[in-house]
Design an enzyme around this catalytic site. Structure first.
Site, PDB file in Angstrom:
ATOM      1  N   GLY A  47       0.837  -1.193   0.000  1.00  0.00           N
ATOM      2  CA  GLY A  47       0.000   0.000   0.000  1.00  0.00           C
ATOM      3  C   GLY A  47       0.869   1.239   0.000  1.00  0.00           C
ATOM      4  O   GLY A  47       2.015   1.206   0.470  1.00  0.00           O
ATOM      5  N   GLN A  52       2.581   9.899   1.407  1.00  0.00           N
ATOM      6  CA  GLN A  52       3.884   9.227   1.490  1.00  0.00           C
ATOM      7  C   GLN A  52       4.804   9.589   0.337  1.00  0.00           C
ATOM      8  O   GLN A  52       6.009   9.347   0.401  1.00  0.00           O
ATOM      9  CB  GLN A  52       3.697   7.702   1.526  1.00  0.00           C
ATOM     10  CG  GLN A  52       3.064   7.201   2.814  1.00  0.00           C
ATOM     11  CD  GLN A  52       2.950   5.697   2.813  1.00  0.00           C
ATOM     12  OE1 GLN A  52       2.007   5.148   2.269  1.00  0.00           O
ATOM     13  NE2 GLN A  52       3.926   5.021   3.390  1.00  0.00           N
TER      14      GLN A  52
HETATM   15 NI    NI Z   1       2.234   3.238   5.792  1.00  0.00          NI
END
Ligand code: NI
Length: 178
Positions: A47, A52
């Protein structure tokens, strides 16, 4: 598509709530999602959420590989935009979790066992479904990223938090990062 740089814990982008995607079908969202999928696969992750990769928008990609599928079928590469999750029942599971933004570490984290999710796909159409077990865990981990939450905030037993290589002594193949 370029492989994107992954932000590590401590970077402010990981601590901020992400913003709704105004147009899930926009070309720049398609481009971002394609790069995120490539980055996730390159990092052997299951994921990856937009914060991120330093983008404060509410979307993530994930997959459930055959080896982790358990009671549910595997899930191919999937992108969810503006997701909302609702627990079904009050049962929780505690299982190992890692994060591409916290390399080398792992912890046992409680998550809802069964959830419903409502989101949009890359074609701009609504998607909804239910998930249990590992599938539900990955979605909850990624939705946390969209709210600026990393898994250490969910730890209830800090004895079950440590370095992958050390935990492998008690828990071989504890799982993949998300
Ligand atoms: Ni994560």
């Amino acid at each position: 598509m370029p492989i994107l740089k992954i932000a590590r814990m401590g970077h402010p982008v990981l601590a901020r709530p992400a913003l709704l995607v105004a147009d899930p079908a926009a070309l720049e969202i398609q481009t971002l999602a394609a790069s995120m999928l490539e980055t996730m696969e390159d990092a052997f992750g299951v994921g990856l959420a937009a914060p991120q990769v330093h983008v404060g928008l509410r979307l993530f990609c994930y997959r459930v590989p055959e080896a982790r599928a358990g009671e549910e079928p595997p899930v191919p590469n999937t992108v969810l935009i503006n997701p909302v999750i609702t627990p079904i029942g009050d049962e929780r599971d505690v299982d190992w979790e890692g994060c591409l933004s916290i390399p080398g570490l792992r912890a046992a984290i409680p998550r809802w066992r069964h959830i419903r999710y409502d989101a949009f796909g890359l074609d701009g159409a609504p998607v909804a479904g239910e998930a249990t077990g590992f599938h539900a865990r990955v979605i909850q981990h990624e939705c946390d990223h969209l709210d600026g939450i990393l898994y250490p905030e969910r730890i209830e037993d800090y004895r079950l938090f440590g370095f992958d290589e050390e935990l492998a002594r008690i828990q071989p193949a504890a799982g993949a990062d998300a």
